[in-house]
Design a protein around this motif. Sequence first.
Motif, PDB file in Angstrom:
ATOM      1  N   GLN A  53       1.005  -1.240  -0.215  1.00 31.76           N
ATOM      2  CA  GLN A  53       0.086   0.047  -0.005  1.00 31.76           C
ATOM      3  C   GLN A  53       0.992   1.278  -0.200  1.00 31.76           C
ATOM      4  OE1 GLN A  53      -3.248  -0.144  -0.184  1.00 31.76           O
ATOM      5  NE2 GLN A  53      -2.984  -2.467  -0.638  1.00 31.76           N
ATOM      6  N   PRO A  54       0.608   2.312  -0.776  1.00 37.05           N
ATOM      7  CA  PRO A  54       1.325   3.507  -0.859  1.00 37.05           C
ATOM      8  C   PRO A  54       1.674   4.174   0.544  1.00 37.05           C
ATOM      9  CG  PRO A  54      -0.315   3.563  -2.466  1.00 37.05           C
ATOM     10  CD  PRO A  54      -0.749   2.344  -1.454  1.00 37.05           C
ATOM     11  N   GLN A  55       0.679   3.827   1.312  1.00 34.54           N
ATOM     12  CA  GLN A  55       0.992   4.541   2.652  1.00 34.54           C
ATOM     13  C   GLN A  55       1.899   3.827   3.329  1.00 34.54           C
ATOM     14  OE1 GLN A  55      -2.081   3.485   1.415  1.00 34.54           O
ATOM     15  NE2 GLN A  55      -3.298   2.427   3.250  1.00 34.54           N
ATOM     16  N   MET A  56       2.120   2.677   3.389  1.00 36.19           N
ATOM     17  CA  MET A  56       3.351   1.767   3.744  1.00 36.19           C
ATOM     18  C   MET A  56       4.667   2.056   3.356  1.00 36.19           C
ATOM     19  SD  MET A  56       2.288   0.273   6.600  1.00 36.19           S
ATOM     20  CE  MET A  56       0.824   0.065   7.419  1.00 36.19           C
ATOM     21  N   GLN A  57       4.587   2.345   1.964  1.00 35.37           N
ATOM     22  CA  GLN A  57       5.842   2.596   1.359  1.00 35.37           C
ATOM     23  C   GLN A  57       6.303   3.974   1.809  1.00 35.37           C
ATOM     24  OE1 GLN A  57       7.342   0.521  -1.340  1.00 35.37           O
ATOM     25  NE2 GLN A  57       5.951  -0.759  -0.434  1.00 35.37           N
ATOM     26  N   GLU A  58       5.259   4.767   1.994  1.00 31.41           N
ATOM     27  CA  GLU A  58       5.885   6.082   2.552  1.00 31.41           C
ATOM     28  C   GLU A  58       5.950   6.118   4.069  1.00 31.41           C
ATOM     29  OE1 GLU A  58       6.484  10.241   2.920  1.00 31.41           O
ATOM     30  OE2 GLU A  58       6.490   8.740   1.080  1.00 31.41           O
ATOM     31  N   ALA A  59       5.359   5.063   4.788  1.00 33.00           N
ATOM     32  CA  ALA A  59       5.799   4.965   6.370  1.00 33.00           C
ATOM     33  C   ALA A  59       7.272   4.606   6.427  1.00 33.00           C
ATOM     34  CB  ALA A  59       4.900   4.082   6.773  1.00 33.00           C
ATOM     35  N   GLY A  60       7.891   3.872   5.556  1.00 33.66           N
ATOM     36  CA  GLY A  60       9.077   3.099   5.330  1.00 33.66           C
ATOM     37  C   GLY A  60      10.305   4.567   5.243  1.00 33.66           C
ATOM     38  N   ARG A  61       9.893   5.326   4.258  1.00 34.23           N
ATOM     39  CA  ARG A  61      10.598   6.459   4.098  1.00 34.23           C
ATOM     40  C   ARG A  61      10.722   7.272   5.167  1.00 34.23           C
ATOM     41  NH1 ARG A  61       8.719   5.593  -1.191  1.00 34.23           N
ATOM     42  NH2 ARG A  61       6.568   6.709  -0.981  1.00 34.23           N
ATOM     43  N   GLN A  62       9.454   7.733   5.890  1.00 40.76           N
ATOM     44  CA  GLN A  62       9.525   8.536   7.000  1.00 40.76           C
ATOM     45  C   GLN A  62      10.240   7.947   8.160  1.00 40.76           C
ATOM     46  OE1 GLN A  62       8.564  11.735   6.974  1.00 40.76           O
ATOM     47  NE2 GLN A  62       8.078  11.486   4.803  1.00 40.76           N
ATOM     48  N   ALA A  63      10.166   6.545   8.418  1.00 41.68           N
ATOM     49  CA  ALA A  63      10.862   5.971   9.573  1.00 41.68           C
ATOM     50  C   ALA A  63      12.128   6.046   9.519  1.00 41.68           C
ATOM     51  CB  ALA A  63      10.214   4.381   9.673  1.00 41.68           C
ATOM     52  N   ASN A  64      12.790   5.728   8.045  1.00 47.00           N
ATOM     53  CA  ASN A  64      14.124   6.009   7.657  1.00 47.00           C
ATOM     54  C   ASN A  64      14.684   7.285   7.893  1.00 47.00           C
ATOM     55  OD1 ASN A  64      16.392   5.925   5.442  1.00 47.00           O
ATOM     56  ND2 ASN A  64      16.600   4.244   6.798  1.00 47.00           N
TER      57      ASN A  64
END
Length: 540
Positions: A53-64
């Motif tokens: 899901q796009p929101q999970m891909q974005e969550a990965g970027r933000q967490a990093n």
Amino acid sequence: MTDPTSELPTHTVENQPGPRVAELWRDAALQDGLAAHRGDIAAARGLAQALSQPQMQEAGRQANRHAPQLRLFDAAGRRLDEVEFHPSYHWLLGLGLEHGYAACAWEDGARGGHVTHAAMVYLMNQVEPGVCCPMTMTYAAVPAMSADAALAQSWVPKLTARHYDPSVVPLSGKTAATLGMAMTEKQGGSDVRANTTRAEPDGDDYRLFGHKWFCSAPMSDGFLTLAQAPGGLTCFLVPRWLEDGSRNAIHLMRLKDKLGNRANASAEIEYHGAFAHRLGEEGQGVRTIIEMVHHTRLDTAVAPAGLMRAALGEALHWCAGRSAFQRRLIDQPLMRAVLADLALDVEGALALGLRVAAAYDDPDQRPFARIAVALAKFLNNKRAPGVIYECMEALGGMGFVEDTPMPQLYREAPLNSIWEGSGNVICLDVLRTLAREPEASEALIHELRSVLGADARYDQALAEHARLWSSPAGEAEARLFTERTATLLTAAALIKTAPSAVAEGYVASRVIGDRGHVAGTVSGLDVDAILARVMPSGSG
């Protein structure tokens, strides 16, 4: 959602692929491996679809991008010894635990528990590898807890709860728990017998005094650690929060400023009389904690497959959406040769990782698992940096820019080889295991021989390698022996589970060595068939 504007005052944006929409379940190698080794396909599919899901891909970027922050004191100067994480870190950690990352291998009646777990490691590492550390250690701590029935009764149900509870409360008040590890000290590194942290008896329990150079996931609810007790090096379980509601005397000194794995915190800590439960007998610390190490090693063997697959996915997406010299990059023979060559390493790493995980699911295959996981960890991690770099280069200048995942993946590439014992430690462990554990040697030979007759080139290579086997390698030759053995084992795994184009291509390019020293310097591959298994949908 409104699309971004392509018509700019000075030019029109064209020949630039849009953001990649990951389709993690569209992975033929993963599906084939799960089917071959009786993994839980529905469970893996569920996590893959959630992570796509796009929101999970974005969550990965933000967490990093938003590194953990150390909070040593509150405003009044009282000690906190806490770490704050970006909300995306908690979100992803909760997703993984709820899907069974730490639990599925230990659930009664679970289908292919360790295979399913390995698939989840592979998938999570494609989105944000930093959150995997606390989940991996929580998963790996479960078998080590069997050294004390009372502690296991208290801890294991919460370590396998399929839930995430980040609250700062004692274990009795938690709905779920995570467990970390603190073994390494400055003077010893991998030589944990050189540890100087001491454990003083305190009734039925102990107090710890000393320093740990690396403490992984310092906001875990407890840690397995090693200290010198009166009877020798001993394993202890150190709770983060005490049952009277107070904080245990574990002082965080600083967070490591790491190359990669930035979403996850790694700390230096000191024990100032920290309360600890003994786990196992005094003097048996290594024997007790080795169960945890054995299982973390599985994850360090599988994780690089996920990192490489994520990098390959980005390269394929870019090459399918960008043209040069009047042709799409993906249609140009040289680029296709490079990508197909890289795909063989990705498929090989996953096939070997899942084969090893299947051995963890079968108690009769424990000797094989013991040696095979070391081989898989060594080879898969040595392949990862080169594969990820070549994928980065496929993007050209954009691959060097933080707008893409490539820099993060490249920074992450060395971690799993270093964690828990770097390349030389693993190679020496391979030699020791083969010399001291005949059942492991026999199981490995049996596995390598199980595909004889399927490919004459493999048969010849194995026969030549057997001559090295009969004359044991010295320490100076340990890397060569380990690499060759692991490469043959990977080929055997592919011969059993992958299409002929992949298995034969791997044998031709890796086993018999008919290639150059960089990606894309091998001829005779069935490039179309290899790429068809990894191409994103709709890319041709």
